[in-house]
Design a protein around this motif. Structure first.
Motif, mmCIF file in Angstrom:
data_model
loop_
_atom_site.group_PDB
_atom_site.id
_atom_site.type_symbol
_atom_site.label_atom_id
_atom_site.label_comp_id
_atom_site.label_asym_id
_atom_site.label_seq_id
_atom_site.Cartn_x
_atom_site.Cartn_y
_atom_site.Cartn_z
ATOM 1 N N GLN A 146 0.775 -1.252 0.101
ATOM 2 C CA GLN A 146 0.146 -0.011 0.432
ATOM 3 C C GLN A 146 0.458 1.418 -0.100
ATOM 4 O OE1 GLN A 146 -3.169 -0.262 -0.584
ATOM 5 N NE2 GLN A 146 -3.170 -2.579 -0.271
ATOM 6 N N GLN A 147 1.953 1.293 1.015
ATOM 7 C CA GLN A 147 2.702 2.208 0.878
ATOM 8 C C GLN A 147 3.439 2.432 -0.341
ATOM 9 O OE1 GLN A 147 2.917 5.095 3.025
ATOM 10 N NE2 GLN A 147 4.139 6.001 1.591
ATOM 11 N N THR A 148 4.276 1.340 -1.651
ATOM 12 C CA THR A 148 4.383 1.878 -2.673
ATOM 13 C C THR A 148 3.935 2.549 -3.669
ATOM 14 O OG1 THR A 148 5.973 -0.475 -2.491
ATOM 15 C CG2 THR A 148 5.542 0.285 -4.636
ATOM 16 N N VAL A 149 2.167 1.646 -3.397
ATOM 17 C CA VAL A 149 1.185 2.110 -4.754
ATOM 18 C C VAL A 149 0.711 3.833 -3.989
ATOM 19 C CG1 VAL A 149 -1.096 2.193 -4.875
ATOM 20 C CG2 VAL A 149 0.587 0.117 -4.588
ATOM 21 N N ALA A 150 1.367 4.523 -2.952
ATOM 22 C CA ALA A 150 1.042 5.598 -2.445
ATOM 23 C C ALA A 150 2.308 6.454 -2.605
ATOM 24 C CB ALA A 150 0.768 5.769 -0.923
ATOM 25 N N THR A 151 3.305 5.590 -2.610
ATOM 26 C CA THR A 151 4.675 6.476 -3.394
ATOM 27 C C THR A 151 4.897 7.027 -4.440
ATOM 28 O OG1 THR A 151 6.387 5.509 -1.129
ATOM 29 C CG2 THR A 151 7.217 6.572 -2.912
ATOM 30 N N LEU A 152 4.146 5.877 -5.499
ATOM 31 C CA LEU A 152 4.191 6.145 -6.845
ATOM 32 C C LEU A 152 3.079 6.700 -7.342
ATOM 33 C CD1 LEU A 152 6.161 2.774 -7.405
ATOM 34 C CD2 LEU A 152 7.551 4.803 -7.174
ATOM 35 N N SER A 153 1.992 6.520 -6.986
ATOM 36 C CA SER A 153 0.605 6.856 -7.897
ATOM 37 C C SER A 153 0.432 8.311 -7.692
ATOM 38 C CB SER A 153 -0.368 6.297 -6.917
ATOM 39 O OG SER A 153 -0.218 7.468 -5.556
ATOM 40 N N GLY A 154 1.752 9.454 -7.319
ATOM 41 C CA GLY A 154 1.117 10.331 -7.868
ATOM 42 C C GLY A 154 2.674 10.673 -9.516
ATOM 43 N N HIS A 155 3.071 10.229 -9.553
ATOM 44 C CA HIS A 155 4.094 10.434 -10.677
ATOM 45 C C HIS A 155 3.931 10.126 -11.891
ATOM 46 C CE1 HIS A 155 6.799 9.178 -7.921
ATOM 47 N NE2 HIS A 155 8.200 8.758 -7.831
ATOM 48 N N ARG A 156 4.414 10.199 -12.604
ATOM 49 C CA ARG A 156 4.285 10.802 -13.802
ATOM 50 C C ARG A 156 4.196 9.876 -14.976
ATOM 51 N NH1 ARG A 156 3.774 15.806 -17.053
ATOM 52 N NH2 ARG A 156 2.685 16.404 -14.381
ATOM 53 N N LEU A 157 5.168 8.892 -14.518
ATOM 54 C CA LEU A 157 6.418 7.437 -15.393
ATOM 55 C C LEU A 157 6.886 7.013 -14.383
ATOM 56 C CD1 LEU A 157 6.969 6.952 -18.540
ATOM 57 C CD2 LEU A 157 8.840 8.279 -17.710
ATOM 58 N N LEU A 158 6.388 5.569 -14.653
ATOM 59 C CA LEU A 158 7.378 4.542 -14.333
ATOM 60 C C LEU A 158 8.005 3.529 -14.208
ATOM 61 C CD1 LEU A 158 8.684 2.689 -11.752
ATOM 62 C CD2 LEU A 158 6.765 1.859 -12.056
ATOM 63 N N CYS A 159 9.089 4.097 -15.060
ATOM 64 C CA CYS A 159 10.153 2.909 -16.094
ATOM 65 C C CYS A 159 10.228 1.660 -15.402
ATOM 66 C CB CYS A 159 11.677 3.769 -15.849
ATOM 67 S SG CYS A 159 11.171 5.085 -17.054
ATOM 68 N N ILE A 160 10.480 0.942 -16.043
ATOM 69 C CA ILE A 160 10.823 -0.173 -15.298
ATOM 70 C C ILE A 160 11.696 -1.739 -15.974
ATOM 71 C CG2 ILE A 160 10.596 -2.733 -14.250
ATOM 72 C CD1 ILE A 160 7.300 -1.712 -13.708
ATOM 73 N N ASP A 161 13.479 -1.314 -16.044
ATOM 74 C CA ASP A 161 14.593 -2.136 -16.878
ATOM 75 C C ASP A 161 13.910 -3.652 -16.331
ATOM 76 O OD1 ASP A 161 16.412 -2.192 -18.896
ATOM 77 O OD2 ASP A 161 17.779 -1.662 -17.329
ATOM 78 N N GLU A 162 15.281 -4.623 -17.088
ATOM 79 C CA GLU A 162 14.953 -6.138 -17.160
ATOM 80 C C GLU A 162 13.467 -6.234 -16.499
ATOM 81 O OE1 GLU A 162 18.445 -5.451 -14.850
ATOM 82 O OE2 GLU A 162 19.064 -3.920 -16.437
ATOM 83 N N PHE A 163 12.605 -6.217 -17.060
ATOM 84 C CA PHE A 163 11.184 -7.234 -16.640
ATOM 85 C C PHE A 163 11.295 -8.293 -16.855
ATOM 86 C CE2 PHE A 163 7.078 -7.498 -16.052
ATOM 87 C CZ PHE A 163 6.663 -6.477 -15.693
#
Length: 362
Positions: A146-163
């Motif tokens: 839940q805290q990870t969702v709260a931390t990242l939910s206001g972001h414009r972009l999430l980049c995930i390398d080596e998926f």
């Protein structure tokens, strides 16, 4: 007699002994994990215009064009960006993917392009996140879901390398996380060596796992990038391993270098959580390893892959004696479900071995 003894000994190679990775047991607070979700040092300065496409691969300049447009579309509020980028009918809320997925072989520049997308997206750095799949799961482990969702939910972009998904539990976790972030308007971008609809194929046949794979795939628009490994394109072969004494001498002569016995390092990695491997390499100028041998088992091999990624991200040369890096992993490993990780590690360690040639006195 004293002068003769000095001449025969190691001599005044360096005033300080080398560092040792085995002596390090870093502790990484959760706020550092969040703060470090930016492109690694190797990719600090990369941009779309510094990417050098292979003239024989038209998919490479096309990827630059598509990603540039995607970055521009993220400059407006999330809903507007979605309408410009993905919607077919402007009057309806789009049902299509809210992300791009860079699929291609080893060393075609996927991470360069992903980092360029992060840099090109017109938003403050605090509104963009960049990390590997492993780092993302580590963040959830440190903060909680839940805290990870709260931390990242206001972001414009999430980049995930080596998926690359190797575990059903991680698949369900990340699928749930990305679904929640998409609901909050976060755009996604990811890289891997496998198309999103094929993630995990051949590893797990459980119905729940396959259902989660399909859910993940729905978040991404695949973008294929063809080409050969640029890390070795037109470059000479990596140097053969050096002798133990050469490696030790170079370690003593290089300020900020570490010196470890390879089997001892593998044993030490088992005692350090992979989320701390970045901190393990803090302030290193070079890594010197003696007695490189074949990796004994899969768990050890996967830990070594993470360390290789962190060293590559930080541009730390690796000087080694023993087996060459292309013989680290057994044939069974290279033909198994984790083979993509192992080939990536070989490619990156080979590049770092080439970087280390200047450490050895000719």
């Amino acid at each position: 007699m004293s002068s003769s003894t000095a001449a025969q000994g190691p001599g005044p190679i360096s005033e300080a002994a080398p560092l040792s990775l085995c002596a390090r047991e870093p502790h990484v607070p959760a706020d550092r994990l969040v703060a470090e979700m930016v492109p690694p040092p190797r990719f600090d300065a990369v941009r779309f215009d510094t990417y050098i496409p292979d003239p024989k691969q038209p998919s490479q300049p096309e990827a630059v064009r598509v990603l540039g447009e995607f970055a521009a579309s993220l400059g407006a509020p999330a809903d507007a960006g979605r309408r410009r980028w993905f919607a077919r009918k402007p009057e309806k809320r789009p049902a299509g993917p809210r992300g791009v997925y860079l699929d291609g072989g080893y060393g075609v520049g996927k991470t360069h392009l992903l980092a360029s997308l992060w840099h090109a997206t017109p938003a403050d750095a605090s509104l963009k996140a960049f990390g590997t799949f492993v780092e993302l799961t580590n963040l959830v482990g440190a903060l909680g879901f839940q805290q990870t969702v709260a931390t990242l939910s206001g972001h414009r972009l999430l980049c995930i390398d080596e998926f690359e998904l190797d575990d059903p539990g991680d698949t369900v976790l990340v699928s749930s996380l990305l679904s929640r972030l998409v609901e909050h308007g976060v755009a996604l971008a990811a890289t891997s060596n496998t198309l999103p609809g094929k993630l995990g194929e051949g590893r797990f046949a459980a119905a729940d796992f396959l259902r989660e794979i399909q859910g993940l795939s729905a978040h991404f628009r695949p973008l294929r990038i063809d080409g050969e490994d640029y890390r070795h394109r037109g470059l000479p072969q990596a140097p053969p391993p050096y002798g133990d004494e050469q490696v030790k001498k170079a370690a003593h002569a290089t300020p900020g270098a570490s010196l470890d016995d390879f089997p001892a390092l593998l044993a030490h990695l088992a005692k350090v959580h992979p989320s701390r491997y970045g901190a393990l390499t803090d302030d290193l100028r070079a890594v010197c390893l003696t007695g490189v041998t074949a990796v004994p088992d899969q768990s050890t091999a996967l830990r070594l892959v993470v360390l290789a990624d962190r060293l590559y991200d930080r541009e730390v040369p690796v000087l080694a004696s023993g087996l060459p890096f292309d013989r680290l992993f057994s044939e069974e490993m290279l033909n198994g479900g984790y083979r993509k990780k192992y080939f990536r590690a070989i490619s990156r360690l080979t590049a770092l071995a080439r970087d280390a040639q200047g450490l050895v006195a000719q």
